[in-house]
Design a protein around this motif. Structure first.
Motif: not given
Length: 91
Positions: A65-81
């Motif tokens: 549910n959350k990510g914190f400083s120091g974490d490496s997370i994956g997030i689904k994005v709506d368009e290319p970045v």
């Protein structure tokens, strides 16, 4: 860093895009701040800006549910970045 312009949401720098996986539309973000499901984020580099709501977060392919400083997370994005983009939480 906190940035505010009249009638616009403030934004807090929370990380940087390390990798963009185009086939699945996911970014890997190295966090320097906190982000949660339901937060609004802005992903920015040069003149390109993508704003969206965080629908899901994964750490090592596990939903969280959350990510914190120091974490490496994956997030689904709506368009290319672009890799190297700054990620801000809109507040």
């Amino acid at each position: 860093m906190l940035v505010s312009i009249d009638n616009m949401p403030e934004k807090i720098l929370i990380g940087k895009v390390r990798k963009y996986y185009d086939k699945i539309g996911v970014i890997a973000v190295d966090l320097t701040g906190e982000v949660g499901v339901g937060d609004r984020i802005s992903i920015e580099k040069d003149d390109k800006k993508v704003e969206q709501k965080v629908k899901s977060i994964q750490i090592e392919h596990i939903d969280v549910n959350k990510g914190f400083s120091g974490d490496s997370i994956g997030i689904k994005v709506d368009e290319p970045v672009e890799e190297g983009s700054d990620v801000y939480k809109l507040v």
